[in-house]
Write an enzyme that holds these catalytic residues in place. Structure first.
Site, PDB file in Angstrom:
ATOM      1  N   GLY A 217      22.006  -7.924 -16.656  1.00  0.00           N
ATOM      2  CA  GLY A 217      21.133  -6.865 -17.170  1.00  0.00           C
ATOM      3  C   GLY A 217      21.886  -5.555 -17.281  1.00  0.00           C
ATOM      4  O   GLY A 217      23.119  -5.535 -17.235  1.00  0.00           O
ATOM      5  N   ASN A 218      21.154  -4.474 -17.442  1.00  0.00           N
ATOM      6  CA  ASN A 218      21.794  -3.158 -17.460  1.00  0.00           C
ATOM      7  C   ASN A 218      20.858  -2.146 -16.809  1.00  0.00           C
ATOM      8  O   ASN A 218      19.715  -2.469 -16.460  1.00  0.00           O
ATOM      9  CB  ASN A 218      22.190  -2.752 -18.886  1.00  0.00           C
ATOM     10  CG  ASN A 218      20.990  -2.670 -19.792  1.00  0.00           C
ATOM     11  OD1 ASN A 218      20.131  -1.807 -19.608  1.00  0.00           O
ATOM     12  ND2 ASN A 218      20.903  -3.575 -20.764  1.00  0.00           N
ATOM     13  N   ARG A 219      21.317  -0.925 -16.659  1.00  0.00           N
ATOM     14  CA  ARG A 219      20.588   0.050 -15.837  1.00  0.00           C
ATOM     15  C   ARG A 219      19.520   0.840 -16.603  1.00  0.00           C
ATOM     16  O   ARG A 219      18.915   1.750 -16.049  1.00  0.00           O
ATOM     17  CB  ARG A 219      21.597   1.027 -15.205  1.00  0.00           C
ATOM     18  CG  ARG A 219      22.407   0.376 -14.096  1.00  0.00           C
ATOM     19  CD  ARG A 219      23.429   1.331 -13.542  1.00  0.00           C
ATOM     20  NE  ARG A 219      22.852   2.613 -13.191  1.00  0.00           N
ATOM     21  CZ  ARG A 219      23.535   3.753 -13.149  1.00  0.00           C
ATOM     22  NH1 ARG A 219      24.815   3.756 -13.470  1.00  0.00           N
ATOM     23  NH2 ARG A 219      22.948   4.874 -12.804  1.00  0.00           N
TER      24      ARG A 219
END
Ligand code: FMN
Length: 412
Positions: A217-219
């Site tokens: 995923g990413n932030r």
């Protein structure tokens, strides 16, 4: 930003009004608070006064040191009558929490204290956020009073369901959460320069499955996308937001489509894009996805797995490539390191975008997961750093720039 009048009445949820007022001030709104006498038993006026930087009135007979003005405004020479001047000068009047008693007074047209007198005199938009025990909310008297308010054009927000203030009780009657109330306020803000424009926003960050429980995923929190959706809705746009793994609240008139992966986001965009005039592609979409997701959880006992990655399709470039002449496409780029401006310019050109909003996420305290942002708006002939501020303010500045671009959604 709006001039907001907040009326607080006497329920336990008055403590949540403190948080709402704090968030509204943080979002850049100018706020004044008035209270019913009963509300003082729950929260004192010093709290609201400290947060808003303005006097708090409780009675229509006390004089207003700010003479019906909001912080920063020049005071008139003549001292006005408070319950008239405050609603005359406000853009939006939010009553939160609204007790059963206050709602009944408003339904009856009563004006025996400042908050109900102000509602009776209001010609601005009025939002009422009820909070009470579920039996009070469900009582036919309250049901009829709420219906009366709605018939008269007052927006009564649905209270939430869950644990109530009275020990051990649960049900419908909780005050809407402060952040959701802020989204409702933004939606009621009053500007209408995007009326008739169909806006599609993507927000959040995609998740790409490694196995049924793990993902890459990413932030991205989805805050910037939600702020764009709320800002556009508050300016009259018809807004759809495609949310990837984000639960940041949006105003009730924004249509929400939830997705998880880049592929789902791509499918949702393919469906929605033909129906929009303006695309704001704020989601952080995975650039690389696992070549094959395992259909069962990868066992630790089997050792460290090798995860092959494949480049995912460039959704934004695909949409921009097939757009109609009457559609405007705005990209968002989170750059970290290197030459962010040069990278952004390359993307603007190669993806055939009308503009690109650059976010240098290597700068501390802005961008991912943060309440504030600092962005550069890049179009074919300009690079403009927009003022740093709460994401809602930045969202409005971005919409202002899109208007200046003069592409199709603003021509009508
Ligand atoms: C501890 C306590 C909590 C209360 N909470 C609520 C509430 O959440 N909602 C409500 O409608 N009334 C509540 N009440 C009753 C109101 O305070 C009461 O009806 C009061 O007259 C409301 O006055 P106002 O509408 O002028 O503020 C509560 C009363 C007490 C003693």
């Amino acid at each position: 930003m709006a001039k907001v009048l907040v009326g607080v009445s006497g329920g336990v949820a008055a403590y949540k009004a403190v948080e709402f007022v704090r968030l509204a001030v943080l979002a850049g709104h100018s706020v004044r608070v008035i209270q019913t006498p009963a509300s003082l038993r729950f929260v004192g006026r010093a709290t609201f006064s400290a947060i808003t930087g303005a006097p708090v009135l409780v009675s229509e007979f006390e004089s207003d040191p700010s003479r019906g003005c909001w912080p920063g405004e020049e005071l008139p020479e003549h001292a006005p009558i408070s319950h008239l001047a405050l609603v005359e000068n406000a853009d939006v009047f939010v009553v939160a929490p609204a007790t059963a008693n206050l709602i009944s007074r408003v339904a009856a047209g009563s004006s025996d204290e400042l908050v109900s007198a102000a509602v009776l005199a209001a010609n601005c938009r009025v939002l009422v956020a009820p909070a009470m025990n579920n039996r009070m909310w469900e009582n036919p008297a309250t049901v009829a009073n709420v219906a009366t308010l709605r018939e008269r054009g007052i927006t009564v927000l649905e209270p939430g369901e869950g644990q109530l203030a009275s020990h051990g009780e649960a049900g419908k009657g909780r005050l809407i959460e402060p952040r959701e109330l802020l989204a409702e306020l933004d939606s009621a803000g009053g500007r209408s320069d995007f009326r008739g424009v169909r806006v599609l926003v993507t927000a959040g960050g995609t998740r790409e499955a490694i196995d049924p429980v793990r993902f890459i995923g990413n932030r991205s929190s989805g805050r910037m996308g939600a702020a764009l959706a709320n800002a556009a809705a508050s300016r009259g746009a018809e807004v759809t937001i495609i949310c990837a793994n984000s639960s940041i609240p949006t105003s009730s008139d924004v249509k929400v489509i939830n997705v998880v992966s880049a592929a789902e986001l791509g499918d949702a965009c393919d469906q929605q894009f033909p129906n929009c005039d303006l695309l704001l592609m704020a989601a952080a979409v995975a650039d690389f996805i696992p070549t094959a997701a395992a259909d069962q959880k990868i066992k630790k006992s089997e050792g460290v797995p090798t995860i092959g990655l494949t480049a995912s399709p460039d959704i934004l470039a695909g949409l921009a490539g097939e757009r109609r002449a009457d559609q405007t496409v705005i990209g968002f780029a989170a750059e970290h390191g290197g030459d962010p401006l040069a990278n952004a310019r390359t993307k603007l050109k190669s993806k055939q975008l009308d503009a690109l909003v650059l976010n240098d996420v290597s700068v501390a305290d802005i961008g991912f997961e943060s309440e504030e942002n600092l962005v550069t708006f890049i179009s074919a002939d300009q690079e403009l750093e927009l003022a740093r501020g709460p994401k809602l303010d930045v969202a409005h500045s971005i919409l202002d720039q899109i208007k200046i671009l003069g592409t199709n959604p603003q021509k009508g």
